[in-house]
Design a protein around this motif. Structure first.
Motif, mmCIF file in Angstrom:
data_model
loop_
_atom_site.group_PDB
_atom_site.id
_atom_site.type_symbol
_atom_site.label_atom_id
_atom_site.label_comp_id
_atom_site.label_asym_id
_atom_site.label_seq_id
_atom_site.Cartn_x
_atom_site.Cartn_y
_atom_site.Cartn_z
ATOM 1 N N ASP A 16 0.830 -1.212 0.000
ATOM 2 C CA ASP A 16 0.000 0.000 0.000
ATOM 3 C C ASP A 16 0.864 1.261 0.000
ATOM 4 N N ALA A 17 1.924 1.236 0.817
ATOM 5 C CA ALA A 17 2.833 2.385 0.869
ATOM 6 C C ALA A 17 3.531 2.570 -0.473
ATOM 7 N N GLY A 18 3.942 1.475 -1.119
ATOM 8 C CA GLY A 18 4.593 1.558 -2.431
ATOM 9 C C GLY A 18 3.641 2.095 -3.479
ATOM 10 N N ALA A 19 2.387 1.630 -3.455
ATOM 11 C CA ALA A 19 1.396 2.122 -4.414
ATOM 12 C C ALA A 19 1.126 3.599 -4.200
ATOM 13 N N SER A 20 1.064 4.012 -2.945
ATOM 14 C CA SER A 20 0.851 5.425 -2.630
ATOM 15 C C SER A 20 2.030 6.268 -3.125
ATOM 16 N N LEU A 21 3.236 5.766 -2.945
ATOM 17 C CA LEU A 21 4.432 6.475 -3.409
ATOM 18 C C LEU A 21 4.437 6.582 -4.934
ATOM 19 N N VAL A 22 4.054 5.514 -5.619
ATOM 20 C CA VAL A 22 3.990 5.538 -7.086
ATOM 21 C C VAL A 22 2.954 6.562 -7.547
ATOM 22 N N ASP A 23 1.811 6.646 -6.875
ATOM 23 C CA ASP A 23 0.787 7.639 -7.229
ATOM 24 C C ASP A 23 1.319 9.061 -7.047
ATOM 25 N N GLU A 24 2.019 9.293 -5.950
ATOM 26 C CA GLU A 24 2.583 10.627 -5.691
ATOM 27 C C GLU A 24 3.616 10.996 -6.755
ATOM 28 N N VAL A 25 4.467 10.067 -7.120
ATOM 29 C CA VAL A 25 5.483 10.330 -8.142
ATOM 30 C C VAL A 25 4.809 10.616 -9.489
ATOM 31 N N ASN A 26 3.770 9.868 -9.822
ATOM 32 C CA ASN A 26 3.049 10.115 -11.076
ATOM 33 C C ASN A 26 2.379 11.487 -11.079
ATOM 34 N N ASN A 27 1.774 11.860 -9.943
ATOM 35 C CA ASN A 27 1.155 13.191 -9.834
ATOM 36 C C ASN A 27 2.203 14.289 -9.984
ATOM 37 N N LEU A 28 3.348 14.093 -9.340
ATOM 38 C CA LEU A 28 4.424 15.080 -9.424
ATOM 39 C C LEU A 28 4.950 15.173 -10.858
ATOM 40 N N ALA A 29 5.126 14.024 -11.503
ATOM 41 C CA ALA A 29 5.602 14.025 -12.893
ATOM 42 C C ALA A 29 4.601 14.735 -13.801
ATOM 43 N N ASP A 30 3.306 14.532 -13.540
ATOM 44 C CA ASP A 30 2.277 15.201 -14.339
ATOM 45 C C ASP A 30 2.324 16.713 -14.126
ATOM 46 N N ARG A 31 2.529 17.152 -12.876
ATOM 47 C CA ARG A 31 2.577 18.594 -12.578
ATOM 48 C C ARG A 31 3.832 19.246 -13.140
ATOM 49 N N LEU A 32 4.907 18.466 -13.324
ATOM 50 C CA LEU A 32 6.168 19.038 -13.795
ATOM 51 C C LEU A 32 6.394 18.877 -15.298
ATOM 52 N N THR A 33 5.382 18.497 -16.036
ATOM 53 C CA THR A 33 5.555 18.426 -17.484
ATOM 54 C C THR A 33 5.725 19.843 -18.029
ATOM 55 N N PRO A 34 6.577 20.014 -19.009
ATOM 56 C CA PRO A 34 6.815 21.364 -19.542
ATOM 57 C C PRO A 34 5.538 22.050 -20.023
ATOM 58 N N ARG A 35 4.670 21.305 -20.646
ATOM 59 C CA ARG A 35 3.420 21.887 -21.169
ATOM 60 C C ARG A 35 2.586 22.470 -20.040
ATOM 61 N N ARG A 36 2.439 21.697 -18.970
ATOM 62 C CA ARG A 36 1.623 22.160 -17.847
ATOM 63 C C ARG A 36 2.281 23.346 -17.141
ATOM 64 N N MET A 37 3.603 23.308 -17.002
ATOM 65 C CA MET A 37 4.305 24.425 -16.354
ATOM 66 C C MET A 37 4.147 25.708 -17.158
ATOM 67 N N VAL A 38 4.244 25.604 -18.488
ATOM 68 C CA VAL A 38 4.079 26.787 -19.337
ATOM 69 C C VAL A 38 2.654 27.314 -19.237
ATOM 70 N N ASP A 39 1.678 26.404 -19.253
ATOM 71 C CA ASP A 39 0.278 26.829 -19.140
ATOM 72 C C ASP A 39 0.019 27.551 -17.817
ATOM 73 N N GLU A 40 0.554 27.006 -16.724
ATOM 74 C CA GLU A 40 0.375 27.652 -15.419
ATOM 75 C C GLU A 40 1.074 29.004 -15.370
ATOM 76 N N ALA A 41 2.273 29.079 -15.949
ATOM 77 C CA ALA A 41 3.005 30.352 -15.972
ATOM 78 C C ALA A 41 2.241 31.398 -16.782
ATOM 79 N N LEU A 42 1.693 30.996 -17.932
ATOM 80 C CA LEU A 42 0.925 31.941 -18.742
ATOM 81 C C LEU A 42 -0.325 32.415 -18.021
ATOM 82 N N THR A 43 -0.960 31.530 -17.288
ATOM 83 C CA THR A 43 -2.145 31.910 -16.526
ATOM 84 C C THR A 43 -1.785 32.962 -15.476
#
Length: 165
Positions: A16-43
Motif C-alpha cells: 500500500d505504501a509503495g502504491a501510494s508512493l507511485v501515485d505521488e510520483v506520477n502526480n508530481l511528474a504530471d505537474r512538472l511536465t513542460p506543457r503544464r508548467m508553461v500553461d500555469e506560468a501563462l495563466t
C-alpha cells in the motif's frame, strides 16, 4: 490485548505504501511536465499582467507630464545609443588628428555665405542636438514674454500642480 502483525499484514502495508508512493510520483511528474508548467506560468502572467497594465494606466493618468518626459528620455537614450553604436573613430597614426566631433560643418557655416544649407545639414546629421537646441531656444523665448491670460486660463491648474511638487 495486543495484536501482533503477521508477515502478510506487513507485506500488504508495504504494498500500500509503495502504491501510494507511485501515485505521488506520477502526480508530481504530471505537474512538472513542460506543457503544464508553461500553461500555469501563462495563466499567472495573464492575471498579474492585467493588474500591472491597469496600475500603469493609472500612473500615466495621474502623471502625464512626467510619463511623457520619461518616454521621451528613453527614446532619446535609445536613439543616441544607436547612433553611438554605429560611430567610427579613425585615429590615424597619432592622436593629434583625434576629435570627439566633426567641426568642419560649423567652420564652413561660419565662413560660408550659404548658411541655410549648412544649418540643414547640421540638423540632418545631429537631430537630437537640434531638438535640444530648439527646446532651449523655446524656453529662453518663453522667459522673455509675460504669461498671457489665455495661458493662465488653460494651463494655470497644471502649472500650479507642477510647481507645488
Amino acid at each position: 490485548m495486543t495484536e501482533t502483525a503477521t508477515i502478510e499484514d506487513l507485506a500488504r502495508a508495504a504494498d500500500d505504501a509503495g502504491a501510494s508512493l507511485v501515485d505521488e510520483v506520477n502526480n508530481l511528474a504530471d505537474r512538472l511536465t513542460p506543457r503544464r508548467m508553461v500553461d500555469e506560468a501563462l495563466t499567472v502572467v495573464k492575471a498579474r499582467g492585467s493588474d500591472l497594465a491597469r496600475d500603469a494606466g493609472n500612473v500615466v493618468k495621474a502623471h502625464p507630464v512626467a510619463t511623457g518626459a520619461a518616454v521621451a528620455a528613453i527614446g532619446l537614450a535609445l536613439y543616441a545609443g544607436n547612433r553611438i553604436s554605429k560611430a567610427e573613430i579613425d585615429l590615424g597614426h597619432d592622436l593629434d588628428d583625434y576629435s570627439d566631433y566633426e567641426d568642419s560643418a560649423l567652420t564652413a557655416a561660419a565662413t560660408d555665405g550659404d548658411v541655410g544649407d549648412e544649418a540643414r545639414a547640421l540638423v540632418q546629421d545631429n537631430p537630437v542636438i537640434a531638438i535640444l537646441a530648439g527646446i532651449a531656444a523655446g524656453a529662453a523665448l518663453a522667459l522673455l514674454f509675460p504669461t498671457s491670460t489665455a495661458e493662465k486660463r488653460s494651463l494655470g491648474a497644471l502649472a500650479r500642480r507642477v510647481t507645488s511638487r
